[in-house]
Every structure is written in C-alpha cells, then in structure tokens.
Write a protein that holds these residues in place. Structure first.
Motif, PDB file in Angstrom:
ATOM      1  N   SER A  31       0.840  -1.186   0.000  1.00 10.70           N
ATOM      2  CA  SER A  31       0.000   0.000   0.000  1.00 10.70           C
ATOM      3  C   SER A  31       0.878   1.239   0.000  1.00 10.70           C
ATOM      4  O   SER A  31       1.978   1.229   0.558  1.00 10.70           O
ATOM      5  CB  SER A  31      -0.900   0.032   1.238  1.00 10.70           C
ATOM      6  OG  SER A  31      -1.770  -1.079   1.268  1.00 10.70           O
ATOM      7  N   CYS A  32       0.378   2.292  -0.596  1.00 13.68           N
ATOM      8  CA  CYS A  32       1.074   3.581  -0.619  1.00 13.68           C
ATOM      9  C   CYS A  32       0.074   4.656  -0.219  1.00 13.68           C
ATOM     10  O   CYS A  32      -0.957   4.826  -0.893  1.00 13.68           O
ATOM     11  CB  CYS A  32       1.648   3.860  -2.001  1.00 13.68           C
ATOM     12  SG  CYS A  32       2.377   5.515  -2.183  1.00 13.68           S
ATOM     13  N   THR A  33       0.392   5.369   0.835  1.00 19.08           N
ATOM     14  CA  THR A  33      -0.447   6.471   1.293  1.00 19.08           C
ATOM     15  C   THR A  33       0.159   7.774   0.817  1.00 19.08           C
ATOM     16  O   THR A  33       1.344   8.037   1.032  1.00 19.08           O
ATOM     17  CB  THR A  33      -0.537   6.478   2.820  1.00 19.08           C
ATOM     18  OG1 THR A  33      -1.068   5.229   3.268  1.00 19.08           O
ATOM     19  CG2 THR A  33      -1.455   7.593   3.299  1.00 19.08           C
ATOM     20  N   ALA A  34      -0.659   8.596   0.160  1.00 18.36           N
ATOM     21  CA  ALA A  34      -0.184   9.873  -0.386  1.00 18.36           C
ATOM     22  C   ALA A  34      -0.819  11.026   0.368  1.00 18.36           C
ATOM     23  O   ALA A  34      -2.033  11.034   0.584  1.00 18.36           O
ATOM     24  CB  ALA A  34      -0.522   9.974  -1.870  1.00 18.36           C
ATOM     25  N   PHE A  70      -5.831  12.943  -7.258  1.00 20.04           N
ATOM     26  CA  PHE A  70      -6.633  12.415  -8.354  1.00 20.04           C
ATOM     27  C   PHE A  70      -6.135  12.887  -9.722  1.00 20.04           C
ATOM     28  O   PHE A  70      -6.565  12.387 -10.756  1.00 20.04           O
ATOM     29  CB  PHE A  70      -8.094  12.818  -8.178  1.00 20.04           C
ATOM     30  CG  PHE A  70      -8.283  14.290  -7.905  1.00 20.04           C
ATOM     31  CD1 PHE A  70      -8.375  14.768  -6.603  1.00 20.04           C
ATOM     32  CD2 PHE A  70      -8.352  15.200  -8.949  1.00 20.04           C
ATOM     33  CE1 PHE A  70      -8.547  16.112  -6.340  1.00 20.04           C
ATOM     34  CE2 PHE A  70      -8.525  16.552  -8.691  1.00 20.04           C
ATOM     35  CZ  PHE A  70      -8.618  17.015  -7.393  1.00 20.04           C
ATOM     36  N   ASP A  71      -5.245  13.872  -9.737  1.00 24.95           N
ATOM     37  CA  ASP A  71      -4.686  14.375 -10.989  1.00 24.95           C
ATOM     38  C   ASP A  71      -3.348  13.729 -11.345  1.00 24.95           C
ATOM     39  O   ASP A  71      -2.772  14.043 -12.395  1.00 24.95           O
ATOM     40  CB  ASP A  71      -4.459  15.887 -10.899  1.00 24.95           C
ATOM     41  CG  ASP A  71      -5.753  16.680 -11.060  1.00 24.95           C
ATOM     42  OD1 ASP A  71      -5.792  17.841 -10.612  1.00 24.95           O
ATOM     43  OD2 ASP A  71      -6.714  16.115 -11.637  1.00 24.95           O
ATOM     44  N   ARG A  72      -2.857  12.849 -10.504  1.00 26.18           N
ATOM     45  CA  ARG A  72      -1.494  12.361 -10.619  1.00 26.18           C
ATOM     46  C   ARG A  72      -1.436  10.882 -11.002  1.00 26.18           C
ATOM     47  O   ARG A  72      -2.105  10.053 -10.400  1.00 26.18           O
ATOM     48  CB  ARG A  72      -0.745  12.559  -9.303  1.00 26.18           C
ATOM     49  CG  ARG A  72      -0.921  13.943  -8.686  1.00 26.18           C
ATOM     50  CD  ARG A  72      -0.072  14.089  -7.471  1.00 26.18           C
ATOM     51  NE  ARG A  72       1.299  14.402  -7.838  1.00 26.18           N
ATOM     52  CZ  ARG A  72       2.363  13.871  -7.251  1.00 26.18           C
ATOM     53  NH1 ARG A  72       2.211  12.978  -6.274  1.00 26.18           N
ATOM     54  NH2 ARG A  72       3.575  14.215  -7.622  1.00 26.18           N
ATOM     55  N   ASN A  96      -8.871   6.872  -5.244  1.00 23.60           N
ATOM     56  CA  ASN A  96      -8.665   8.321  -5.198  1.00 23.60           C
ATOM     57  C   ASN A  96      -9.382   8.974  -4.020  1.00 23.60           C
ATOM     58  O   ASN A  96      -8.992  10.051  -3.582  1.00 23.60           O
ATOM     59  CB  ASN A  96      -9.092   8.960  -6.506  1.00 23.60           C
ATOM     60  CG  ASN A  96      -8.082   8.715  -7.616  1.00 23.60           C
ATOM     61  OD1 ASN A  96      -6.965   8.223  -7.371  1.00 23.60           O
ATOM     62  ND2 ASN A  96      -8.452   9.030  -8.844  1.00 23.60           N
ATOM     63  N   ALA A  97     -10.422   8.352  -3.514  1.00 19.89           N
ATOM     64  CA  ALA A  97     -11.126   8.903  -2.351  1.00 19.89           C
ATOM     65  C   ALA A  97     -10.291   8.788  -1.080  1.00 19.89           C
ATOM     66  O   ALA A  97     -10.472   9.569  -0.142  1.00 19.89           O
ATOM     67  CB  ALA A  97     -12.457   8.188  -2.165  1.00 19.89           C
ATOM     68  N   LYS A  98      -9.371   7.813  -1.071  1.00 16.33           N
ATOM     69  CA  LYS A  98      -8.537   7.586   0.108  1.00 16.33           C
ATOM     70  C   LYS A  98      -7.086   7.987  -0.101  1.00 16.33           C
ATOM     71  O   LYS A  98      -6.261   7.791   0.793  1.00 16.33           O
ATOM     72  CB  LYS A  98      -8.602   6.107   0.503  1.00 16.33           C
ATOM     73  CG  LYS A  98      -9.983   5.635   0.920  1.00 16.33           C
ATOM     74  CD  LYS A  98      -9.949   4.165   1.328  1.00 16.33           C
ATOM     75  CE  LYS A  98     -11.325   3.698   1.766  1.00 16.33           C
ATOM     76  NZ  LYS A  98     -11.323   2.259   2.158  1.00 16.33           N
TER      77      LYS A  98
END
Length: 124
Positions: free
Chosen positions: A21-24, A30-32, A74-76
């Motif tokens: 998992s990767c948390t940003a 959402f644009d990336r 994208n929501a998370k």
C-alpha cells in the motif's frame, strides 16, 4: 509538498502473496499518475507497474504481468500493488512514485515524488 509512504512489505515464501500500500498526502492526488518501481542490490531501479490518474490505464513489466495488479482509491489517496505467485527474483526494495501529470511514464525520471521504500524478500 507531496509525501508518499509505503507499507506491506515483508518476507514470504515463493508462491506466496503480498499486498503493498502507498499512502499519499498533499493535494490533487486524483490528478497524478502513480507507479510502483523496485530496486534490487546492484541493479538499477525498474518499473513494476504504473497507473493513470483515473485508474483506467495500467502498464506492467513483462515479468510481473498476470501476477501483479496495481490499483488506486482516489477517495482515500491510496495506491496498491497486489503481488501473487511471488518468485525469488521479485526480491527488492519497492518504491511508490507520483507524477505531476495524469498520464503515466515508464521511467523513474518521469516521476516527481518518491516514498522511502519497503523491502520485499521472497525465499525459495
């Protein structure tokens, strides 16, 4: 400033599975486009899987096609890498990467932000 943090690495036997998992953090996730890369000792960093900003387009390196799946929420602000049927040659440090564009790139130089990495070790 964007920060990426990976989790989920570890030691697994050949044939096993792991989910990275990767948390940003930061704006406009959402644009990336996002990607997973890996680097084994003495080798260059290489592409594992990448995904477009919407999640509709993905690309994998040949050796993981059919075994690994990249996805995003994208929501998370999360990106995932499901790795199945792991092989000893998958052993490496795995890095999450983010790009300031919606379409993915295939080279490490195409990415702007990197996590610190998580170790994946597959024993034979």
């Amino acid at each position: 400033q964007v920060q990426l943090v990976e989790s989920g690495g570890g030691l697994v036997q050949a044939g096993g599975s792991l989910r990275l998992s990767c948390t940003a953090s930061g704006r406009n996730f959402f644009d990336r486009a996002m990607g997973w890369f890996r680097q084994a000792p003495g080798k260059e960093r290489e592409l594992v899987a990448v995904i477009s900003s919407s999640g509709t387009l993905t690309r994998y390196r040949n050796s993981v096609e059919g075994r690994f799946t990249i996805s995003r929420d994208n929501a998370k602000n999360m990106v995932y890498l499901q790795m199945n049927t792991l092989k000893p040659e998958d052993t490496a440090v795995y890095y999450c990467a983010g790009r300031n564009k919606g379409y993915y790139g295939l080279a490490p130089r195409d990415y702007d932000d990197w996590g610190p990495g998580t170790q994946v070790t597959v024993s034979s």
